[in-house]
Each structure stands twice: as C-alpha cells, then as structure tokens.
Design a protein around this motif. Structure first.
Motif, PDB file in Angstrom:
ATOM      1  N   HIS A  94       0.836  -1.200   0.000  1.00  0.00           N
ATOM      2  CA  HIS A  94       0.000   0.000   0.000  1.00  0.00           C
ATOM      3  C   HIS A  94       0.873   1.253   0.000  1.00  0.00           C
ATOM      4  CE1 HIS A  94      -3.577   2.307   1.936  1.00  0.00           C
ATOM      5  NE2 HIS A  94      -3.694   2.280   0.624  1.00  0.00           N
ATOM      6  N   ALA A  95       1.889   1.262   0.855  1.00  0.00           N
ATOM      7  CA  ALA A  95       2.783   2.424   0.928  1.00  0.00           C
ATOM      8  C   ALA A  95       3.543   2.619  -0.384  1.00  0.00           C
ATOM      9  CB  ALA A  95       3.764   2.249   2.088  1.00  0.00           C
ATOM     10  N   ALA A  96       3.965   1.524  -1.018  1.00  0.00           N
ATOM     11  CA  ALA A  96       4.695   1.629  -2.282  1.00  0.00           C
ATOM     12  C   ALA A  96       3.805   2.184  -3.383  1.00  0.00           C
ATOM     13  CB  ALA A  96       5.248   0.262  -2.683  1.00  0.00           C
ATOM     14  N   ALA A  97       2.537   1.762  -3.399  1.00  0.00           N
ATOM     15  CA  ALA A  97       1.609   2.289  -4.402  1.00  0.00           C
ATOM     16  C   ALA A  97       1.439   3.796  -4.239  1.00  0.00           C
ATOM     17  CB  ALA A  97       0.263   1.581  -4.292  1.00  0.00           C
ATOM     18  N   LYS A  98       1.293   4.247  -2.996  1.00  0.00           N
ATOM     19  CA  LYS A  98       1.176   5.686  -2.744  1.00  0.00           C
ATOM     20  C   LYS A  98       2.443   6.423  -3.195  1.00  0.00           C
ATOM     21  CE  LYS A  98      -1.985   5.333   1.230  1.00  0.00           C
ATOM     22  NZ  LYS A  98      -3.018   6.259   0.717  1.00  0.00           N
ATOM     23  N   ARG A  99       3.585   5.812  -2.953  1.00  0.00           N
ATOM     24  CA  ARG A  99       4.842   6.426  -3.355  1.00  0.00           C
ATOM     25  C   ARG A  99       4.937   6.530  -4.877  1.00  0.00           C
ATOM     26  NH1 ARG A  99       8.578  10.001  -1.824  1.00  0.00           N
ATOM     27  NH2 ARG A  99      10.690   9.438  -2.466  1.00  0.00           N
ATOM     28  N   LEU A 156       4.719   1.710 -11.669  1.00  0.00           N
ATOM     29  CA  LEU A 156       5.975   1.167 -11.168  1.00  0.00           C
ATOM     30  C   LEU A 156       7.120   1.634 -12.057  1.00  0.00           C
ATOM     31  CD1 LEU A 156       5.111  -2.538 -10.285  1.00  0.00           C
ATOM     32  CD2 LEU A 156       5.887  -0.800  -8.688  1.00  0.00           C
ATOM     33  N   PRO A 157       8.238   2.034 -11.477  1.00  0.00           N
ATOM     34  CA  PRO A 157       9.369   2.469 -12.302  1.00  0.00           C
ATOM     35  C   PRO A 157      10.090   1.284 -12.935  1.00  0.00           C
ATOM     36  CG  PRO A 157       9.958   2.527  -9.978  1.00  0.00           C
ATOM     37  CD  PRO A 157       8.495   2.185 -10.035  1.00  0.00           C
ATOM     38  N   GLY A 187       9.091  -2.658   0.709  1.00  0.00           N
ATOM     39  CA  GLY A 187       8.760  -4.068   0.513  1.00  0.00           C
ATOM     40  C   GLY A 187       9.348  -4.711  -0.724  1.00  0.00           C
ATOM     41  N   ILE A 188      10.151  -3.979  -1.496  1.00  0.00           N
ATOM     42  CA  ILE A 188      10.742  -4.545  -2.709  1.00  0.00           C
ATOM     43  C   ILE A 188      12.252  -4.653  -2.531  1.00  0.00           C
ATOM     44  CG2 ILE A 188      11.129  -4.261  -5.178  1.00  0.00           C
ATOM     45  CD1 ILE A 188       8.493  -2.904  -5.429  1.00  0.00           C
TER      46      ILE A 188
END
Length: 350
Positions: A91-96, A105-106, A117-118
C-alpha cells in the motif's frame, strides 16, 4: 566445475513442457499484476496465493486503485495470507509511485528497490517478467537450486555466500525469454528441485549437478544456524454484547499484526481486568476460558489463552473510540483479522 553455458536452454526446454503457464498474473502480465503476485508469493505457496490474487485484483485492479484504497480495505483483502507487513508495504509503495513515479511502477532496479517491501530479487522478478529486462532473481528456490548445481557451501543467507550466488545468477541470464527464464527457475525449485525429496531422477540438469555427483543433495544448501524458537503467552478476550456482536480492537500501527483489527489482547489477567473495567460494562469474572490456541511466527511461537464473556456494552466514558468497534458475524468476512483471531471467532459461531 558445473558448465553453465547450456543451463538456461535446458531449463527453458523443461519449462516449455512442465512449467506453469496458466497462473492468473500471467494473463495479462502487467507490471502491477507481476508486482502484486511477487509480494504475495513471498513465503507463501502458489496454490494459496491464486485465490487471494484474484480477489485482490477484482477489488483493486491497478496501482492507482490500490494507492487510493483505505488501509482497512487492503488489509481485509490480505486477511489470511499472513506476514501483514507485506500488505502495508504494498500500500505504501503504491502511494509512493503515485507521488513520484506518475502512478506507475518504475522500470529501474534502484527505483524499485527504493520502494517499501521490494528487495533486489523481487525487483528483478518484476523487471524480467513485466518488461523482459535482463535482471536476475535470488529467492529461496533459486538459492537452493544454485547451491546444489554449483556445490556452494555455507548458509545462503550469509553475505559472502549470497554475493557468490548473485554472481552465478547474473551469469546464467539468457539473451532472450527473460520472463520465461524467471518463471522457469521458480517453477523448477518449487516443483522438482524441492527442499526435501527432490526429483533428481527426472531432472534435466542432473548430469551437471555437483550435489548429485558428490552425493550431497540432502546437505545442500546448508541450513541456517538454528536456535529454539521462544514461546510467548498472551490473553485474548472475546467480548460479546446482547446482540451477539463481538468487540474488536485495532492493533498498534507497528509491531505484530500492525493496524489489523483483533481481539483485546493482554499479557496477563491483571492487565486484562484493568482494561476491562475501563472500557466494558460487565463482569470479567464470569468469563469462560476456552482451549488455548498455538500460532507460529518466524521468530517465536505464541500461545493464545482466550476467554469469552457476555457484557452489557461499552462504558459511557469510552465515547467514540476509533480503535474499538462492534462487529456482527457477516461483518467479519470483510474485516482484516489475524489468522488465529479469525479461527477463534469462527469456532465461536460453530
């Protein structure tokens, strides 16, 4: 010394005949779907993930939808998969990504690893499967396969051993079919070169495998230096009102089961009694003890001692507490609950 030159062609030929080609995240194969599947597959088997994946993408079909979803919805969709930090990081990565990567996604190793998480292996799996880029992976299955094929001693989690394995993984990359190569490695480790009882007799790489040649299959890869898991105890209260609703309490934002809804939990009965008297209109001495429930984490074992008690309701002094809520039985299906808590509540209604 193992000849690495034809490992990829032979493993890809095996994959064409025996690999998994009908997984839901392969059709269509998008960066979002690949990423989600890789996070779900961390420490979780494919057979378990498939149903959760379909449900998750049905509710949140793309990265912007995930980024804008409430955390409670994300955790509810994840409920039962365990290791909930994965869901919070997702969830945090999606917001980022919405904030700094135009909602996508880059396509860059360092940028991916910079997201919550990656790690390097997950980033490699995303790059190779979503875009066909030449990026190695090194998950648990691949570590096991490489340790056996090349006769690598030492626990794969040790930095020196892991560095050597990364170098081998990089050297094995084929010039084409990078997405298939990544999937082939994962399938090979999960279905044939398994941790116990590997199917060496039908292995397409048996003639170049050091572990097979030297009779060391059972000892490679080396096990992590072990120590007994500590045992912890906790008390949980199943608090019910006259309508049969159960009282849930939100977990703290960090730690085990962070931000999930759970049962009121306490270290001992004295602490439970003090909490009960502050929040609930009822008599805890009338609570009925239920059988203890064992639950294992990666770093300790937890023994839960539940008590079930009927109450009149919450005390008026509690007011509007956002960390407490009543839930009916149908409500529970849509709420993110830790697996042992869900089991306790299911047993309560049987």
């Amino acid at each position: 010394m193992t000849d690495a030159s034809d490992i990829a062609p032979r493993l890809l030929a095996w994959f064409d005949r025996h690999g998994r080609h009908d997984l839901p995240w392969q059709h269509p194969r998008t960066p979002y779907r690949v990423w989600l599947s890789e996070i779900m597959l961390q420490q979780t088997q494919v057979s378990v993930v498939v149903g959760y994946f379909d449900r998750f993408v049905g509710a949140l079909p793309d990265l912007p939808a995930l980024a804008s979803a409430p955390q409670d919805e994300v955790l509810a969709l994840w409920s039962g998969l365990g290791y909930y930090a994965r869901a919070r990081n997702l969830h945090a990565a999606a917001k980022r990504c919405v904030e700094v990567h135009d909602g996508a996604l880059p396509r860059d190793l360092d940028a991916l690893v910079g997201l919550p998480g990656i790690g390097r292996s997950t980033a490699g799996a995303i790059l190779s499967q979503a875009w066909g880029d030449p990026a190695p992976i090194l998950d648990g299955n691949v570590k096991r396969v490489l340790c056996r094929l090349f006769g690598i001693d030492g626990w794969p989690g040790q930095p020196a051993v892991e560095k050597r394995l990364w170098a081998i993984a990089e050297g094995l990359l084929p010039s084409t079919r990078l997405a298939d190569w990544t999937q082939a490695q994962m399938d090979f480790g999960a279905t044939l070169c398994t941790r116990t009882n590997p199917a060496c007799a039908i292995c397409p790489l048996q003639d170049v495998c050091v572990a097979r040649r030297e009779g060391r299959i059972a000892e490679l890869p080396a096990a992590k230096p072990g120590k007994p898991l500590p045992q912890r105890e906790t008390r949980m209260l199943i608090v019910e009102d006259a309508d049969g609703r159960v009282l849930l309490q939100r977990r703290p934002p960090t730690g085990v089961w962070a931000a999930l809804w759970s049962l009121p939990q306490h270290e001992d009965l004295t602490e439970a009694q003090a909490w009960f008297e502050r929040h609930v209109d009822g008599d805890l001495t009338a609570a009925r003890p239920l059988p203890a429930l064992e639950h294992g984490f990666s770093h300790y074992r937890l023994r839960i001692h539940p008590r079930r008690v009927s109450v009149n309701g919450l005390r008026a002094t509690v007011g509007d507490n956002a960390d407490l809520r009543w839930a009916t039985r149908p409500d529970l299906d849509a709420i993110g609950l830790p697996a042992p808590v869900r089991k306790l509540l299911q047993e309560r209604t049987e």
